[in-house]
Write a protein that holds these residues in place. Structure first.
Motif, short mmCIF file in Angstrom:
data_model
loop_
_atom_site.label_atom_id
_atom_site.label_comp_id
_atom_site.label_asym_id
_atom_site.label_seq_id
_atom_site.Cartn_x
_atom_site.Cartn_y
_atom_site.Cartn_z
N PRO A 194 0.81 -1.23 0.00
CA PRO A 194 0.00 0.00 0.00
C PRO A 194 0.85 1.28 0.00
O PRO A 194 0.97 1.96 1.01
CB PRO A 194 -0.83 -0.14 1.28
N TYR A 195 1.39 1.63 -1.15
CA TYR A 195 2.25 2.81 -1.28
C TYR A 195 1.53 4.08 -0.82
O TYR A 195 2.10 4.94 -0.15
CB TYR A 195 2.69 2.96 -2.75
N CYS A 196 0.26 4.16 -1.17
CA CYS A 196 -0.55 5.33 -0.86
C CYS A 196 -0.54 5.63 0.65
O CYS A 196 -0.47 6.78 1.06
CB CYS A 196 -1.96 5.01 -1.36
N LEU A 197 -0.56 4.57 1.47
CA LEU A 197 -0.58 4.75 2.93
C LEU A 197 0.80 5.13 3.45
O LEU A 197 0.93 5.99 4.32
CB LEU A 197 -1.07 3.47 3.61
N ALA A 198 1.83 4.47 2.91
CA ALA A 198 3.20 4.80 3.32
C ALA A 198 3.49 6.27 2.98
O ALA A 198 4.12 6.99 3.76
CB ALA A 198 4.20 3.88 2.63
N LEU A 199 3.01 6.70 1.84
CA LEU A 199 3.21 8.09 1.41
C LEU A 199 2.49 9.05 2.35
O LEU A 199 3.07 10.06 2.79
CB LEU A 199 2.72 8.25 -0.04
N ALA A 200 1.25 8.73 2.69
CA ALA A 200 0.48 9.60 3.59
C ALA A 200 1.19 9.73 4.94
O ALA A 200 1.32 10.83 5.49
CB ALA A 200 -0.93 9.04 3.78
N SER A 201 1.68 8.62 5.46
CA SER A 201 2.40 8.62 6.74
C SER A 201 3.62 9.53 6.67
O SER A 201 3.89 10.32 7.57
CB SER A 201 2.92 7.22 7.02
N ARG A 202 4.36 9.36 5.59
CA ARG A 202 5.60 10.13 5.42
C ARG A 202 5.29 11.62 5.26
O ARG A 202 5.98 12.48 5.82
CB ARG A 202 6.35 9.60 4.20
N MET A 203 4.25 11.93 4.50
CA MET A 203 3.85 13.33 4.30
C MET A 203 3.53 13.98 5.65
O MET A 203 3.99 15.09 5.96
CB MET A 203 2.59 13.42 3.42
N ALA A 204 2.74 13.27 6.47
CA ALA A 204 2.33 13.82 7.76
C ALA A 204 3.55 14.02 8.66
O ALA A 204 3.67 15.05 9.34
CB ALA A 204 1.31 12.90 8.41
N GLU A 205 4.46 13.05 8.63
CA GLU A 205 5.66 13.12 9.47
C GLU A 205 6.56 14.30 9.04
O GLU A 205 6.98 15.10 9.88
CB GLU A 205 6.40 11.79 9.30
N VAL A 206 6.80 14.41 7.74
CA VAL A 206 7.65 15.50 7.23
C VAL A 206 6.99 16.86 7.52
O VAL A 206 7.66 17.83 7.89
CB VAL A 206 7.92 15.33 5.71
N ALA A 207 5.67 16.90 7.38
CA ALA A 207 4.94 18.16 7.61
C ALA A 207 5.13 18.65 9.03
O ALA A 207 5.36 19.84 9.27
CB ALA A 207 3.46 17.97 7.30
N VAL A 208 5.09 17.71 9.99
CA VAL A 208 5.26 18.10 11.40
C VAL A 208 6.71 18.48 11.66
O VAL A 208 7.01 19.55 12.19
CB VAL A 208 4.82 16.94 12.33
N THR A 209 7.63 17.59 11.25
CA THR A 209 9.05 17.82 11.55
C THR A 209 9.56 19.13 10.95
O THR A 209 10.34 19.84 11.57
CB THR A 209 9.90 16.65 11.01
N HIS A 210 9.13 19.41 9.73
CA HIS A 210 9.68 20.58 9.02
C HIS A 210 8.69 21.74 8.94
O HIS A 210 8.90 22.67 8.17
CB HIS A 210 10.17 20.17 7.63
N LYS A 211 7.62 21.64 9.70
CA LYS A 211 6.63 22.73 9.79
C LYS A 211 6.17 23.20 8.39
O LYS A 211 6.20 24.40 8.07
CB LYS A 211 7.21 23.91 10.57
N LEU A 212 5.78 22.23 7.57
CA LEU A 212 5.36 22.58 6.20
C LEU A 212 4.10 23.46 6.23
O LEU A 212 3.21 23.26 7.05
CB LEU A 212 5.06 21.32 5.38
N ASP A 213 4.06 24.40 5.29
CA ASP A 213 2.87 25.24 5.16
C ASP A 213 1.81 24.57 4.30
O ASP A 213 0.63 24.85 4.44
CB ASP A 213 3.25 26.59 4.51
N LEU A 214 2.25 23.74 3.37
CA LEU A 214 1.30 23.04 2.50
C LEU A 214 1.98 21.89 1.77
O LEU A 214 3.21 21.81 1.72
CB LEU A 214 0.67 24.01 1.49
N LEU A 215 1.14 21.04 1.18
CA LEU A 215 1.61 19.98 0.29
C LEU A 215 1.15 20.32 -1.12
O LEU A 215 0.05 20.85 -1.31
CB LEU A 215 1.01 18.62 0.69
N HIS A 216 1.99 20.01 -2.10
CA HIS A 216 1.60 20.19 -3.50
C HIS A 216 1.83 18.87 -4.22
O HIS A 216 2.98 18.45 -4.38
CB HIS A 216 2.42 21.31 -4.14
N VAL A 217 0.75 18.23 -4.63
CA VAL A 217 0.90 16.93 -5.27
C VAL A 217 0.65 17.04 -6.77
O VAL A 217 -0.24 17.76 -7.22
CB VAL A 217 -0.04 15.85 -4.64
N HIS A 218 1.47 16.32 -7.53
CA HIS A 218 1.38 16.32 -8.99
C HIS A 218 0.91 14.95 -9.44
O HIS A 218 1.53 13.94 -9.10
CB HIS A 218 2.74 16.65 -9.60
#
Ligand code: GMT
Length: 372
Positions: free
Chosen positions: A67-91
């Motif tokens: 389930p790549y989609c779930l691993a990606l979501a987990s990683r996105m959430a983790e990076v967003a918290v650690t690096h204080k992301l303002d937004l995600l931009h998906v292509h």
């Protein structure tokens, strides 16, 4: 801004646009975090303000499909918290948009909006397939901002999915300092020792690109004037194209160069770009060629007429119309003044309408909209 970007990191127009966008944003002082399963091909990880976070997908005998989609979501959430992301931009909507939606929901302490950019086959082929239709529609509706790379793709998205949310059109762009004409074309000698004209095709060699038509066009062109063809990229149609080149006895004049990281060094060697696609929501390869002063001979499909004006900065014909495409190529290869005029016009189109300076600020405004 601190932006998380997700794309397909291998060869393909959407990944290239996402990578070039990240590089341009970093140059403008933004902090960019790529969250993907591999380092995007055009990305130098040493670039200032660029960070890369790999998505690891562990397998388990129970998973026939990891389930790549779930691993990606987990990683996105983790990076967003650690690096204080303002937004995600998906292509490319599938599955990146759904992963971003999950990451937004997981991000409880901090708002994490996401922008989805639609590129083409995520809507016209894959997203329209029954197995992905519902989830694609849902992910578009749930995005904080949706952009499409052409008016045509915007309209197709509305027609196919019946979505009501606003879709902004932000066209593909090209770095005109990197992609530029090479009047000497000295590097072309290895493909054309006698100084004969060179054609080029770049794609992922999928059936939608009608790669075999390039070989048919070359064979037709060579009945009138000498020419060689550079085939850049790889994919399922490469084998059939190699066989056809032998059958049509033009194989000595076709160079299959495979995947190339620096197409900006190859395109300026060519006099004309071939893009005989069945469907093309924009046609990034044609834009890159135009910036290099190589007029495109392309098909009149999807968003291509928003880029190429027939007879001014390139030629358009119906998909599969080999005689018409070959005739345009012959005209460009044999009429020096016509080629010069179209070459200048195509460079001017790239510079005035699709340069980074024009397009990147549109993405910055759309980020501000998503954040606010
Ligand atoms: O078909 C491709 O080249 C791959 C595909 C992708 O998403 O990677 O390309 C689409 O996105 C490009 C970048 O936005 C567009 O320039 C292409 O026109 C589009 N391809 C199609 O619509 C077939």
């Amino acid at each position: 801004m601190r932006v998380g970007i997700t794309c397909y990191p291998t060869y393909g127009g959407s990944g290239i646009v996402a990578t070039e966008l990240g590089l341009e944003l970093a140059q403008r002082g933004h902090e960019v975090h790529f969250i993907t399963y591999a380092n995007p091909i055009r990305l130098d990880p040493g670039t200032p303000r660029i960070h890369y976070h790999e998505v690891e997908v562990s397998t388990y005998p129970l998973f026939q499909y990891p389930p790549y989609c779930l691993a990606l979501a987990s990683r996105m959430a983790e990076v967003a918290v650690t690096h204080k992301l303002d937004l995600l931009h998906v292509h490319y909507a599938i599955p990146h948009s759904i992963s971003a939606l999950l990451a937004r929901q997981m991000s409880t302490g901090r708002r994490l909006p996401f922008v989805t950019t639609l590129h083409g086959t995520d809507i016209t082929l894959v997203g329209s397939d029954r197995s992905y239709f519902g989830i694609t529609k849902f992910s578009i509706e749930q995005s904080d901002v949706v952009t499409a790379i052409s008016q045509n793709l915007r309209q197709q998205t509305i027609d196919v999915f019946g979505v009501n949310n606003e879709i902004l059109v932000i066209n593909n762009f090209v770095n005109c300092d990197l992609y530029k004409p090479d009047p000497e074309k000295a590097g072309a000698a290895q493909y054309s020792p006698d100084g004969e004209k060179v054609l080029i095709h770049l794609s992922n060699f999928r059936p939608v690109k009608r790669v075999l038509d390039c070989i048919r066009i070359l064979a037709e062109v060579r009945k009138h004037t000498p020419a060689h063809l550079l085939m850049v990229g790889d994919g399922p149609e490469r084998g059939p194209a190699e066989i056809l080149a032998r059958e049509l006895k033009v194989d000595r004049h076709v160079y299959f160069l495979g995947k190339q990281n620096h197409v900006e060094r190859l395109i300026p060697l060519a006099h004309v770009l071939l893009m005989p696609s069945e469907m093309e929501s924009f046609g990034l390869a044609a834009l890159e060629a135009m910036a290099c002063g190589a007029p495109p001979v392309a098909t009149d499909v999807g968003g291509v007429p928003e880029l190429i004006t027939h007879g001014v900065d390139g030629f358009l014909a119906a998909p599969g119309d080999i005689p018409a495409q070959a005739e345009s190529v012959v005209a460009l290869l044999t009429d020096e003044r016509l080629h010069q005029r179209m070459s200048s016009a195509s460079r001017a189109t790239a510079e005035t309408r699709f340069s980074t300076a024009r397009i990147i600020p549109q993405y910055e405004r759309c980020y501000e909209k998503a954040i606010s």
